[in-house]
Design a protein around this motif. Structure first.
Motif, PDB file in Angstrom:
ATOM      1  N   UNK A  17      69.542  80.662  -8.746  1.00  0.00           N
ATOM      2  CA  UNK A  17      70.442  81.542  -9.485  1.00  0.00           C
ATOM      3  C   UNK A  17      71.568  82.033  -8.588  1.00  0.00           C
ATOM      4  N   UNK A  18      71.248  82.387  -7.357  1.00  0.00           N
ATOM      5  CA  UNK A  18      72.286  82.820  -6.418  1.00  0.00           C
ATOM      6  C   UNK A  18      73.277  81.698  -6.146  1.00  0.00           C
ATOM      7  N   UNK A  19      72.781  80.472  -6.004  1.00  0.00           N
ATOM      8  CA  UNK A  19      73.665  79.330  -5.795  1.00  0.00           C
ATOM      9  C   UNK A  19      74.555  79.098  -7.013  1.00  0.00           C
ATOM     10  N   UNK A  20      74.010  79.287  -8.206  1.00  0.00           N
ATOM     11  CA  UNK A  20      74.799  79.135  -9.428  1.00  0.00           C
ATOM     12  C   UNK A  20      75.905  80.174  -9.503  1.00  0.00           C
ATOM     13  N   UNK A  21      75.589  81.427  -9.193  1.00  0.00           N
ATOM     14  CA  UNK A  21      76.598  82.485  -9.220  1.00  0.00           C
ATOM     15  C   UNK A  21      77.692  82.210  -8.192  1.00  0.00           C
ATOM     16  N   UNK A  22      77.308  81.778  -6.993  1.00  0.00           N
ATOM     17  CA  UNK A  22      78.306  81.452  -5.977  1.00  0.00           C
ATOM     18  C   UNK A  22      79.171  80.263  -6.390  1.00  0.00           C
ATOM     19  N   UNK A  23      78.572  79.255  -7.013  1.00  0.00           N
ATOM     20  CA  UNK A  23      79.341  78.097  -7.469  1.00  0.00           C
ATOM     21  C   UNK A  23      80.324  78.498  -8.566  1.00  0.00           C
ATOM     22  N   UNK A  24      79.908  79.353  -9.486  1.00  0.00           N
ATOM     23  CA  UNK A  24      80.802  79.825 -10.546  1.00  0.00           C
ATOM     24  C   UNK A  24      81.960  80.609  -9.947  1.00  0.00           C
ATOM     25  N   UNK A  25      81.664  81.466  -8.984  1.00  0.00           N
ATOM     26  CA  UNK A  25      82.728  82.243  -8.340  1.00  0.00           C
ATOM     27  C   UNK A  25      83.704  81.344  -7.583  1.00  0.00           C
ATOM     28  N   UNK A  26      83.186  80.382  -6.844  1.00  0.00           N
ATOM     29  CA  UNK A  26      84.058  79.487  -6.069  1.00  0.00           C
ATOM     30  C   UNK A  26      84.903  78.621  -6.992  1.00  0.00           C
ATOM     31  N   UNK A  27      84.293  78.036  -8.016  1.00  0.00           N
ATOM     32  CA  UNK A  27      85.046  77.184  -8.943  1.00  0.00           C
ATOM     33  C   UNK A  27      86.072  78.001  -9.727  1.00  0.00           C
ATOM     34  N   UNK A  28      85.713  79.195 -10.135  1.00  0.00           N
ATOM     35  CA  UNK A  28      86.668  80.054 -10.843  1.00  0.00           C
ATOM     36  C   UNK A  28      87.842  80.431  -9.961  1.00  0.00           C
ATOM     37  N   UNK A  29      87.567  80.735  -8.712  1.00  0.00           N
ATOM     38  CA  UNK A  29      88.647  81.076  -7.778  1.00  0.00           C
ATOM     39  C   UNK A  29      89.577  79.885  -7.565  1.00  0.00           C
ATOM     40  N   UNK A  30      89.005  78.697  -7.366  1.00  0.00           N
ATOM     41  CA  UNK A  30      89.831  77.503  -7.190  1.00  0.00           C
ATOM     42  C   UNK A  30      90.646  77.198  -8.446  1.00  0.00           C
ATOM     43  N   UNK A  31      90.043  77.399  -9.602  1.00  0.00           N
ATOM     44  CA  UNK A  31      90.749  77.162 -10.859  1.00  0.00           C
ATOM     45  C   UNK A  31      91.970  78.077 -10.959  1.00  0.00           C
ATOM     46  N   UNK A  32      91.768  79.337 -10.668  1.00  0.00           N
ATOM     47  CA  UNK A  32      92.876  80.304 -10.746  1.00  0.00           C
ATOM     48  C   UNK A  32      93.954  79.977  -9.717  1.00  0.00           C
ATOM     49  N   UNK A  33      93.558  79.672  -8.484  1.00  0.00           N
ATOM     50  CA  UNK A  33      94.540  79.376  -7.440  1.00  0.00           C
ATOM     51  C   UNK A  33      95.339  78.133  -7.784  1.00  0.00           C
ATOM     52  N   UNK A  34      94.701  77.064  -8.227  1.00  0.00           N
ATOM     53  CA  UNK A  34      95.444  75.849  -8.564  1.00  0.00           C
ATOM     54  C   UNK A  34      96.289  76.035  -9.819  1.00  0.00           C
ATOM     55  N   UNK A  35      95.830  76.855 -10.753  1.00  0.00           N
ATOM     56  CA  UNK A  35      96.634  77.155 -11.929  1.00  0.00           C
ATOM     57  C   UNK A  35      97.890  77.913 -11.525  1.00  0.00           C
ATOM     58  N   UNK A  36      97.739  78.892 -10.636  1.00  0.00           N
ATOM     59  CA  UNK A  36      98.913  79.633 -10.158  1.00  0.00           C
ATOM     60  C   UNK A  36      99.835  78.747  -9.337  1.00  0.00           C
ATOM     61  N   UNK A  37      99.279  77.846  -8.546  1.00  0.00           N
ATOM     62  CA  UNK A  37     100.109  76.941  -7.749  1.00  0.00           C
ATOM     63  C   UNK A  37     100.899  76.010  -8.656  1.00  0.00           C
TER      64      UNK A  37
END
Length: 103
Positions: free
Chosen positions: A80-100
């Protein structure tokens, strides 16, 4: 020999097997990259497989997490901790690449 010393020897043997496996799974990718005799995708595939196997080795030999009934709660917590970290990392990358892409 006392039962306590036999348990200690078994535990030390368990850690040494884990250390040998972890060392092998670390040195193998380094050797493949340094050697440079394989294609890039083959090396990346082998490195990824070694990384996944090393995660299992660390769980089994150092964190003592297996599929027994009493350890399943620990495994669920880690997954579960790995899932939460993966969601946070993927969401952050999604937002950063969308802004870029909008810049």
């Amino acid at each position: 020999m006392t039962p306590q010393s036999e348990d200690h020897k078994a535990e030390v043997r368990h850690y040494l097997v884990g250390f040998a496996l972890a060392l092998t799974l670390t040195l193998l990718p380094f050797a493949l990259v340094a050697w440079g005799g394989l294609a890039r995708m083959q090396v990346l595939t082998i490195v990824a497989i070694c990384a996944l196997v090393q995660i299992v080795v660390h769980f089994r030999y150092f964190l003592h997490i297996d599929f027994s009934r009493q350890k399943s709660e620990d495994l669920h917590l880690i997954l579960f901790s790995a899932l939460v970290l993966a969601i946070m990392a993927c969401g952050t990358l999604w937002i950063v690449f969308n802004l870029a892409g909008r810049m």
